[in-house]
Design a protein around this motif. Structure first.
Motif, PDB file in Angstrom:
ATOM      1  N   SER A  79      -9.533  -7.887   0.084  1.00 39.76           N
ATOM      2  CA  SER A  79      -8.147  -8.349  -0.271  1.00 39.76           C
ATOM      3  C   SER A  79      -7.178  -7.898   0.917  1.00 39.76           C
ATOM      4  N   GLY A 110      -5.721  -5.137   5.321  1.00 38.12           N
ATOM      5  CA  GLY A 110      -6.004  -5.375   3.854  1.00 38.12           C
ATOM      6  C   GLY A 110      -6.900  -4.247   3.358  1.00 38.12           C
ATOM      7  N   LYS A 111      -7.842  -4.504   2.502  1.00 38.06           N
ATOM      8  CA  LYS A 111      -8.658  -3.442   1.990  1.00 38.06           C
ATOM      9  C   LYS A 111      -9.589  -4.124   0.961  1.00 38.06           C
ATOM     10  N   LEU A 150      -0.914  -7.074  -1.185  1.00 33.19           N
ATOM     11  CA  LEU A 150      -2.110  -7.352  -1.574  1.00 33.19           C
ATOM     12  C   LEU A 150      -2.110  -8.455  -2.723  1.00 33.19           C
ATOM     13  N   GLN A 208       0.800  -1.143   0.033  1.00 28.22           N
ATOM     14  CA  GLN A 208       0.076   0.197   0.152  1.00 28.22           C
ATOM     15  C   GLN A 208       0.912   1.181  -0.084  1.00 28.22           C
ATOM     16  N   SER A 251      -6.527 -12.131   8.332  1.00 30.13           N
ATOM     17  CA  SER A 251      -6.742 -10.520   8.205  1.00 30.13           C
ATOM     18  C   SER A 251      -7.927 -10.234   8.795  1.00 30.13           C
ATOM     19  N   LEU A 295      -3.686  -8.339   3.482  1.00 35.59           N
ATOM     20  CA  LEU A 295      -2.282  -8.294   3.095  1.00 35.59           C
ATOM     21  C   LEU A 295      -1.609  -9.710   3.215  1.00 35.59           C
TER      22      LEU A 295
END
Length: 534
Positions: free
Chosen positions: A177, A217-218, A185, A85, A210, A179
Motif C-alpha cells: 500500500s 507505504g506499507k 494509504l 500513519q 513509492s 502513500l
RNA sequence: GGGCCUGUAGCUCAGUCAGGUAGAGCGUCGGACUUUUAAUCCGAUGGUCGCGGGUUCGAACCCCGUCAGGCCCGCCA
C-alpha cells in the motif's frame, strides 16, 4: 502445569533460541484488554526462560497502521489524517485537536501519545520488552527484502489469501500500500511495479512512485504480520481470538510467511477481557479501564494474577468493583500458602496435585519481579477497605493492625496498598456493597428478623449509649454489656445493634464508626427501633 | 454459508491433549472465639459434567449429532 509452562514446553521441542512477540496498534487509549496480549507474551517468555531456553520478548508498536476514523475523543480536524500513519501525525491535545507545536518541535506523534502511558504501566507491572517501532522499521528498510519477495510473488500471495479466507480480492489488489500525494494509504491504486518502486495513482488524480526500501507505504496487514515474523525471527506469538479463527490473519499469515522464506511462529490464541455487563472492551465505545487507572487501584501483582490464573482461551470478565475485591483476596490467600509443602503430601490425587501446581504457577507468573516470592500481607482487601474507611489517618490503620497482631510495622507493600485503597475508595469504582453506612431511619425488615431476646436489647442499649461519654471504648463495651445486663449472650447484643444501625446481620466494628457520628442521632435511631419492636 | 472457542456445584473455574471412584476456591449453613462479628479457626452442605446417540469392561474426557452463548471469514487485543 501452568499454561505458560505448557507453551514453553512446546517451544523447547522446536529449538533453543526463541523470540516471543506481541503487537498493538496505538490508535487510542490502551486498556486492560491490551494488557492480556502483552502479559500473555511476558509469561510465556518467563516460562521459557525458566525452562532453560534463550528467549527474547519483543513488543511491536504498529505505528505504520493508518488512522481509521475520527474517534469520539478526536476533534474534527482529524478528518484530514484519515488513512495517514499513526506514527506520522500529531497527537491530540487535551481538547482532542492536533498538537502541532509539539509535533513540529519534538516530533511527538499520535502513536507516542497513546504508547507512553502504556509503557509506564508496563514498567510498573514488570514487563520490559524490546520495543520495535513498526513505522521506523519500514523507513529504515527492515521490511525491504521481504516486501520485495511479496511484490515479486504477488500472485501466489493473492491466491493464498483468497483460498484461505475465502474472500475475493479486488482486481487491482497489490501486496504493497503506497502513500499517496497527501500521505494517506487510502484510495491509492497501484499501476505498476519495478523494484524498488511501486507506481500509483491516488484519488486526487495525482500519480507517483513509492520506494518500498524506504518505507514509502506499507504492506497490507495480512502480509505485514508474517513479514514481521520473518525479519524479526519470531518463534512464538500470542494473539486475540479475532486473529485466530479459521480464515483469519494467522491462517493466511502462516502460509504467506513460508512464501517469504520463513517458518510461522508457535501460535497461542487468547480470549478477550470484557467489562462485566458491558461486553468486550473497545476504545471507541469508551467502556475501558486503562492500565494506569487500574494500577491506581490495585497493585501490579494482582493485575498480573488476573491474567495468570486464567487459561488464555478463557474469557475474563472484569470490573473494578467486587471482582477486584475477590481477586485481591484470592491473591492474599494464595500468597499465604506453601505450595512446596502441599506437594509433598503423597495423599494428593492427581487432580488435586494439578490444582496446586497451577496455583503455584499462577503465583510465580504474578510476581512483578521474576523469581520473587509473593509476600502475604496478612491483611485482606476487605479488611483494609474497612480500616481505610474508619480510620482517617494511616497511623490509625497501622495501630489497629498492630493491636490485632496482624503486623508489627507496616512494610512498603502495605503502605502502597493502603494508598491505592484510599484512591479506590475515593473513586467511582468503589462498590456500594463495600461502603460503610449507618442507617438514618429504622430498617423494619431487619428488625423483624430479630429474635424476641435480641429485640429486647435495643431499649437497654439506647439508654446505655445515651448516658455514656461518647467515645469508641465506651461504645464498644456498651453493646455486649446491654445484652449481659439482660442475661443474654453478647452475640445477641451485636445482632441487635447491627440490625438497628445497619440493617444487616453483621458488619464491621461498630464502635469506631459510631464514635465519629453524633451521639443523639444514634440514640434516637435506637429508640425508634426499640419503639418499633415493642 | 463455512469455521473456531466456550458450556462441569449458587458463583469463578480445574479436570478433556495421554478414558479409570466428579475436584478446588468463593458463597451458603453450622460450630468455636464468652467486651466485636466484613476478621480468624473448625466442620458441613452442594453437580442428570448443556442435551441425545455411539465406541468401550469403563466416557466430563474419544466419535457423530444437536442446543445455547461468544467470535472470525474488511480493520480490531
Amino acid at each position: 502445569m501452568h499454561w505458560a509452562d505448557v507453551a514453553a514446553k512446546a517451544l523447547s521441542h522446536k529449538g533453543e533460541k526463541h523470540i516471543v512477540s506481541t503487537g498493538i496498534t496505538p490508535s487510542g487509549e490502551f486498556h486492560i484488554g491490551h494488557l492480556r496480549e502483552i502479559l500473555t507474551g511476558d509469561m510465556i517468555a518467563r516460562a521459557a526462560r525458566n525452562a532453560g531456553l534463550d528467549v527474547e520478548f519483543v513488543f511491536i508498536v504498529d505505528t505504520a497502521d493508518p488512522l481509521r476514523k475520527v474517534y469520539d475523543f478526536l476533534g474534527p480536524e482529524y478528518e484530514q489524517f484519515i488513512g495517514h500513519q499513526l506514527g506520522s501525525i500529531p497527537a491530540p491535545d487535551a481538547d482532542g485537536n492536533p498538537d502541532w507545536p509539539r509535533f513540529e518541535k519534538e516530533g511527538w506523534t499520535y502513536g507516542d501519545h497513546f504508547l507512553k502511558p502504556f509503557l509506564q504501566a508496563l514498567e510498573q507491572i514488570g514487563v520490559r520488552p524490546r520495543i520495535i517501532d513498526n513505522l521506523e522499521s519500514y523507513r529504515s528498510g527492515r521490511f525491504d527484502a521481504l516486501a520485495k519477495i511479496a511484490c515479486d510473488r504477488a500472485d501466489e500471495i493473492r491466491e493464498a489469501i483468497e483460498r484461505i479466507s475465502s474472500r475475493e480480492l479486488p482486481e487491482n489488489w497489490f501486496p504493497w500500500s503506497p502513500l499517496d500525494s497527501k500521505g494517506s494509504l487510502d484510495g491509492v491504486t497501484v499501476t505498476g511495479y519495478e523494484y524498488p518502486l511501486v507506481h500509483w495513482k491516488d484519488m486526487h488524480g495525482e500519480t507517483g512512485s513509492s520506494d518500498i526500501s524506504k518505507g514509502e507505504g506499507k504492506l497490507p496487514w495480512r502480509i505485514d504480520w508474517p513479514a514481521k515474523w520473518g525479519w524479526i525471527g519470531v518463534t512464538c506469538e500470542p494473539f486475540g481470538k479475532d486473529h485466530g479463527a479459521a480464515g483469519g490473519s494467522y491462517a493466511t499469515g502462516r502460509e504467506i510467511v513460508q512464501i517469504l522464506g520463513h517458518e510461522p511462529p508457535h501460535p497461542l490464541t487468547y480470549e478477550w477481557i470484557s467489562l462485566k455487563g458491558q461486553g468486550a472492551m473497545s476504545s471507541s465505545a469508551g467502556n475501558t479501564i486503562g492500565p494506569i487507572e487500574a494500577l491506581d487501584l490495585v497493585p501490579p501483582e494482582i493485575l498480573r494474577l488476573l491474567v495468570a490464573k486464567s487459561k488464555p482461551n478463557k474469557a475474563i470478565e472484569f470490573d473494578t468493583g467486587m471482582s477486584l475485591v475477590n481477586l485481591a483476596d484470592e491473591y492474599e490467600r494464595l500468597a499465604a500458602r506453601d505450595f512446596e509443602a502441599e506437594l509433598l503430601d503423597d495423599g494428593l490425587s492427581r487432580r488435586q496435585r494439578v490444582q496446586v501446581e497451577d496455583a503455584a504457577g499462577a503465583m510465580r507468573m504474578a510476581a512483578v519481579e521474576e523469581g520473587m516470592a509473593a509476600q502475604a500481607t496478612a491483611v485482606t482487601f476487605r479488611h483494609l477497605a474497612l480500616l481505610a474507611q474508619t480510620k482517617s489517618t494511616d497511623d490509625g490503620v497501622w495501630e489497629s493492625l498492630r493491636n490485632a497482631g496482624a503486623i508489627t510495622e507496616p512494610t512498603q507493600a502495605m503502605t502502597d496498598r493502603l494508598s491505592r485503597m484510599r484512591a479506590w475508595i475515593a473513586s467511582k469504582h468503589f462498590p456500594e456493597e463495600m461502603k460503610i453506612s449507618v442507617l438514618s431511619t429504622p430498617n423494619v425488615e431487619a428488625l423483624n428478623d430479630l429474635s424476641q431476646e435480641e429485640k429486647s436489647v435495643l431499649s437497654t442499649l439506647a439508654v446505655t449509649l445515651e448516658q455514656c461519654e461518647w467515645n469508641a471504648t465506651n461504645i464498644g463495651s456498651a453493646i455486649p454489656q446491654s445484652a449481659k445486663d439482660l442475661d443474654l449472650s453478647p452475640k445477641m447484643g451485636y445482632r441487635a445493634a447491627y440490625a438497628a444501625l445497619m440493617g444487616k446481620e453483621r458488619g464491621p466494628r461498630l464502635a469506631p464508626i459510631l464514635a465519629e457520628m453524633e451521639q443523639n442521632e444514634i440514640v434516637d435511631l435506637l429508640k425508634a427501633c426499640a419503639a418499633h419492636v415493642e
